[in-house]
Scaffold this active site. Sequence first.
Site, PDB file in Angstrom:
ATOM      1  N   ASN A  24       4.717   2.381  -2.971  1.00  0.00           N
ATOM      2  CA  ASN A  24       4.114   1.534  -1.927  1.00  0.00           C
ATOM      3  C   ASN A  24       5.186   0.689  -1.237  1.00  0.00           C
ATOM      4  O   ASN A  24       5.300   0.676  -0.005  1.00  0.00           O
ATOM      5  CB  ASN A  24       3.048   0.624  -2.531  1.00  0.00           C
ATOM      6  CG  ASN A  24       1.999   1.393  -3.302  1.00  0.00           C
ATOM      7  OD1 ASN A  24       1.760   2.555  -3.034  1.00  0.00           O
ATOM      8  ND2 ASN A  24       1.389   0.746  -4.275  1.00  0.00           N
ATOM      9  N   ASP A  25       5.957  -0.043  -2.036  1.00  0.00           N
ATOM     10  CA  ASP A  25       7.005  -0.873  -1.452  1.00  0.00           C
ATOM     11  C   ASP A  25       8.192  -0.042  -0.982  1.00  0.00           C
ATOM     12  O   ASP A  25       8.852  -0.387   0.005  1.00  0.00           O
ATOM     13  CB  ASP A  25       7.477  -1.924  -2.458  1.00  0.00           C
ATOM     14  CG  ASP A  25       6.610  -3.179  -2.431  1.00  0.00           C
ATOM     15  OD1 ASP A  25       6.085  -3.498  -1.354  1.00  0.00           O
ATOM     16  OD2 ASP A  25       6.441  -3.816  -3.481  1.00  0.00           O
TER      17      ASP A  25
ATOM     18  N   ARG B 199      -0.409  -4.781 -13.982  1.00  0.00           N
ATOM     19  CA  ARG B 199       0.021  -5.734 -12.956  1.00  0.00           C
ATOM     20  C   ARG B 199      -0.261  -7.166 -13.448  1.00  0.00           C
ATOM     21  O   ARG B 199      -1.313  -7.730 -13.168  1.00  0.00           O
ATOM     22  CB  ARG B 199      -0.711  -5.458 -11.642  1.00  0.00           C
ATOM     23  CG  ARG B 199      -0.387  -4.104 -11.015  1.00  0.00           C
ATOM     24  CD  ARG B 199      -1.060  -3.998  -9.651  1.00  0.00           C
ATOM     25  NE  ARG B 199      -0.668  -2.800  -8.947  1.00  0.00           N
ATOM     26  CZ  ARG B 199      -1.413  -1.693  -8.866  1.00  0.00           C
ATOM     27  NH1 ARG B 199      -2.587  -1.642  -9.462  1.00  0.00           N
ATOM     28  NH2 ARG B 199      -0.995  -0.642  -8.195  1.00  0.00           N
TER      29      ARG B 199
ATOM     30  N   ARG C 135       2.979  -3.132   5.143  1.00  0.00           N
ATOM     31  CA  ARG C 135       1.835  -2.291   4.788  1.00  0.00           C
ATOM     32  C   ARG C 135       0.513  -3.035   4.826  1.00  0.00           C
ATOM     33  O   ARG C 135      -0.544  -2.419   4.712  1.00  0.00           O
ATOM     34  CB  ARG C 135       2.050  -1.659   3.416  1.00  0.00           C
ATOM     35  CG  ARG C 135       2.264  -2.615   2.265  1.00  0.00           C
ATOM     36  CD  ARG C 135       2.776  -1.817   1.065  1.00  0.00           C
ATOM     37  NE  ARG C 135       3.214  -2.639  -0.047  1.00  0.00           N
ATOM     38  CZ  ARG C 135       2.511  -2.860  -1.127  1.00  0.00           C
ATOM     39  NH1 ARG C 135       1.309  -2.336  -1.239  1.00  0.00           N
ATOM     40  NH2 ARG C 135       2.976  -3.599  -2.095  1.00  0.00           N
TER      41      ARG C 135
ATOM     42  N   HIS D 103      -2.317  -4.680  -0.957  1.00  0.00           N
ATOM     43  CA  HIS D 103      -2.762  -4.799  -2.339  1.00  0.00           C
ATOM     44  C   HIS D 103      -4.282  -4.923  -2.427  1.00  0.00           C
ATOM     45  O   HIS D 103      -4.887  -4.515  -3.418  1.00  0.00           O
ATOM     46  CB  HIS D 103      -2.078  -5.981  -3.023  1.00  0.00           C
ATOM     47  CG  HIS D 103      -0.719  -5.647  -3.542  1.00  0.00           C
ATOM     48  ND1 HIS D 103       0.424  -5.874  -2.828  1.00  0.00           N
ATOM     49  CD2 HIS D 103      -0.322  -5.046  -4.701  1.00  0.00           C
ATOM     50  CE1 HIS D 103       1.470  -5.462  -3.521  1.00  0.00           C
ATOM     51  NE2 HIS D 103       1.055  -4.956  -4.652  1.00  0.00           N
TER      52      HIS D 103
END
Length: 594
Positions: free
Chosen positions: A474-475, A311, A485, A204
Amino acid sequence: MTLQVFGLPVSRGVAIGRAVLVASSRIDVAHYYIDPVDAPAEISRLRVARKRVSVELEALKQAVPADAQHELVALLDVHLMLLNDEAVAEATCAWIIDRHYNAEWAMAAQLEVLARQFDEMEDDYLRERKADLEQVAERVLRALADKSGERGTSAVGPKVGARDFAGEDPLVLVANDISPADMLQFKGSVFTGFVTDVGGKNSHTAIVARSLDIPAVVGAREASRLIRQDDWVIIDGDAGLVIVDPPPIVLEEYRFRQRQSQVERERLHRLRHKAAVTLDGARVELLANIELPGDAPGALASGAEGIGLFRSEFLFMNREGALPDEEEQYVAYRDAVLAMNGLPVTIRTVDIGADKPLERMSGHELRHEHTLNPAMGLRAIRWSLSEPQMFEAQVRAIYRAAAHGAVRLLIPMLTHANEITASLAVIKRVREQLMRESVAHGAIEVGAMVEVPAAALSLPLFLRHFDFVSIGTNDLIQYTLAIDRADEAVAHLYDPWHPAVLRLIADTIQQANQAGKGVCVCGEMAGDIEFTEVLIGFGLRSFSMHPACIPAVKQRILRSEARRLEAYAHDVLRSEDPRTVVRAAITSSVKAAA
């Protein structure tokens, strides 16, 4: 001497500047700029802290038993000598006066300089005195912390955003690691780029760096040890290269690249008002990802047609345990909605966990929420359902913000039917409460994130309950491949082109389209131009990405043909090595252009 340090490229572009090191310490150290008029007060804080430590050391000397080893007293005398060294004190104050560092940062910076000097000493005894120096410095830092509880304990950005404080030279930040919340301090700051020893390409921290459009390299291992305060540094965010103390010819080459990059950005920026339509007429929606309400104007300026991912967890971080209440959240969401001038805003409920730990209060002590495996722990919707009051407050705030414009609510990390049922029950209950209380609110669409293989494989269940789905690549990649990651040790195994990942994404898009439900990709793949054609070929017509990525993706769309890309995407899915199909397509395009 020129050095080259290699890491992972996470945010494109070139940054050139003098290094500002955030030294690692066994205790938290605040890093922020002060107003020049506050310099005397910071120096006074430092003086008081040194005096306090001096009193502590003298008291320890007096408490040493008479029959104790003589070395104990001698050691305390060494610590007192280091503490009372006026040359060290003056050098520390110089960081405050000249660079406008706060007292803690000044102390840490001077410790870094002195530690290197001790490392270079030939005499073994003197070289080993570095440990004494570090112990004394940490005593002073603890004393400063006791006097500065009202300050933040982890911010690396300036408390005051004036570039004048940096002097004439641009600055780049070098650290062992930077938290995602700290990265937000870069907005409007004096830093033009950053380098960290640790981190992964899709952590992140890296994601926020890309959203800020700041050149960055992570996972550079020894960077904070090899780079010294004030070294000239080049950050090549395209190659993952950091050049320390570059020769003039190299410096001039990179300055030329900077100018070229700026020209290209200005050219792409002219596309911001042009609709994203393929050559054969397929309309594509380009949305923006944001972290804070203040990002919304930048999203509009980049040509975004709405916010595909707000977010909200960044409203919860770096708050020393004082989580935002309903009213504070409502104001933040409302401001973002109003800033978008009627365009839709998708607000994701808080996604705390993994590399975004949450500070909580335990009694009177501040602690961080950490687990043995945070990526698999109490994060996202799991945390929200375990904190029903906070979850309800957030949903209320989102509903209230919807009175000011089009709002969609997005729930992260759903995997089980009981989580879906529990989440929707909270949303329904909150709306009924607002109606009973006659509180102004608006209608919202409710969507689910598809970021766990279990969700992708259970998509019919999701499509029955939700208005839309958003694929968090991403996840999804992380959990499909069992790759952390944020860990540079396995970053090379994090592969968006893995056939299993592509199949999950393609199937999700196809099923959502067949069900007539909206589907969007909001992960890093959405803003990566290498995947633009593939995703269009899969049938995707809604992308959400960092605002800085929108112009380049739009250009790629304007040059594409959706019908042709369907066959291309089919070949990609059938291949055991999708990259070979991509390379062949690029080669074919080059030959056709020739």
